[in-house]
Enzyme design. Sequence first.
Site, PDB file in Angstrom:
ATOM      1  N   GLU A  16      52.129 -36.882   5.617  1.00 21.29           N
ATOM      2  CA  GLU A  16      50.727 -36.818   6.066  1.00 21.29           C
ATOM      3  C   GLU A  16      50.421 -38.076   6.858  1.00 21.29           C
ATOM      4  OE1 GLU A  16      48.198 -36.041   2.679  1.00 21.29           O
ATOM      5  OE2 GLU A  16      49.338 -34.255   2.143  1.00 21.29           O
TER       6      GLU A  16
ATOM      7  N   ARG B 173      50.301 -31.513  -4.061  1.00 24.06           N
ATOM      8  CA  ARG B 173      50.923 -32.525  -3.210  1.00 24.06           C
ATOM      9  C   ARG B 173      52.013 -31.835  -2.414  1.00 24.06           C
ATOM     10  NH1 ARG B 173      47.052 -35.085  -4.064  1.00 24.06           N
ATOM     11  NH2 ARG B 173      46.868 -37.184  -4.933  1.00 24.06           N
TER      12      ARG B 173
ATOM     13  N   HIS C 270      44.223 -32.386   4.144  1.00 17.92           N
ATOM     14  CA  HIS C 270      44.070 -32.991   2.806  1.00 17.92           C
ATOM     15  C   HIS C 270      42.587 -33.299   2.509  1.00 17.92           C
ATOM     16  CE1 HIS C 270      46.265 -35.501  -0.481  1.00 17.92           C
ATOM     17  NE2 HIS C 270      45.109 -35.027  -0.929  1.00 17.92           N
TER      18      HIS C 270
HETATM   19  C1  DGY Z   1      43.173 -36.761  -5.141  1.00 13.33           C
HETATM   20  O1  DGY Z   1      42.102 -37.115  -5.621  1.00 13.33           O
HETATM   21  O2  DGY Z   1      44.244 -36.875  -5.742  1.00 13.33           O
HETATM   22  C2  DGY Z   1      43.144 -36.217  -3.757  1.00 13.33           C
HETATM   23  O3  DGY Z   1      44.227 -35.379  -3.503  1.00 13.33           O
HETATM   24  C3  DGY Z   1      43.110 -37.354  -2.762  1.00 13.33           C
HETATM   25  O4  DGY Z   1      44.329 -38.023  -2.786  1.00 13.33           O
END
Ligand code: DGY
Length: 325
Positions: free
Chosen positions: A266, A237, A284
């Site tokens: 984001e 993250r 992402h």
């Molecule tokens: C997750 O599955 O956590 C991915 O990063 C999508 O948010």
Amino acid sequence: MKNTVLAFSRLNPAVIERLQAHVELIVPGADGGDVEAQFAAALPRAHGLLGVGRRLGRANLQAAEQLQVISSISVGYDNYELDYLNERGILLTNTPDVLTESTADLGFALLMSAARRVAELDAWTKAGQWQRTVDPSLFGCDVHGKTLGIIGLGNIGAAIARRGRFGFNMPVLYSGNSRKPALEQELGAQYRGLDALLAEADFVCIVVPLSAQTRQLIGRRELALMKPGAILVNIARGAVLDEAALIEALQQGRIRGAGLDVYEQEPLRDSPLFAMGQVVTLPHIGSATHETRQAMADRAVDNLLAALAGERPRDLVNPQVWRGV
Ligand code: DGY
């Protein structure tokens, strides 16, 4: 009477069809109308919420008086205010396991791309800059045999480590809250404190979930510990990393480069990162393959339907809320 399920992100037609056989499904915006207005209007009668990419907690769930379960189509659940859900007795489920390998593939792709300057030289070639044999100023660095440091040797971290160890003959270091003896044995992985890992690794991959403990885990001090030739990969993250400190370290050439899939804000817009050839920026997409996103959606629907049927869902994030039937 059927339960009402409210989607908070797009759902594919197969998922919609499966859900409609069991519940009254509301997909805001499906008729071209205002997504936010339709979401707000349906919230008071929703028994279940299904989706990804929306912050849900005290500030926006007060009206959801019937809500029993939120089924997230993601493995990470930092978007949900867990204390509030627990207080309300709302179940939260996620989709672990099914995205492990594709997310590890993407992590390794970022690592390779930053090391061998794949994205940068692709753009350079397409821009017609290739006149003669490339100059050493465009060379990358080797991956094979280099030291791979994994911050957070969970399922995805271990899958990246396997790619490095068995595919590229890389010694593996890892840091985290606990030792993993089985993985140490399987991968020859060695445990290090975070500072030691940062100082020793040629590639540092951040794979920890975001929590109060890991927020801004890697800041200016930590980046200063990395080798000057090292590459940082973040597929966890954005908030685990101090992005301004990373930009500064890259601008000053204190590390070689970075491969990033996640950001503090984001979608990422107008970032100094865009001007940096030594940085690969992706939107992402760790789990974004057709197969994996379908598997995640299926798993999320299984969890949702189980919870609404009064059965314990397989991937319950807050088991303390579970009272059974
Ligand atoms: C997750 O599955 O956590 C991915 O990063 C999508 O948010």
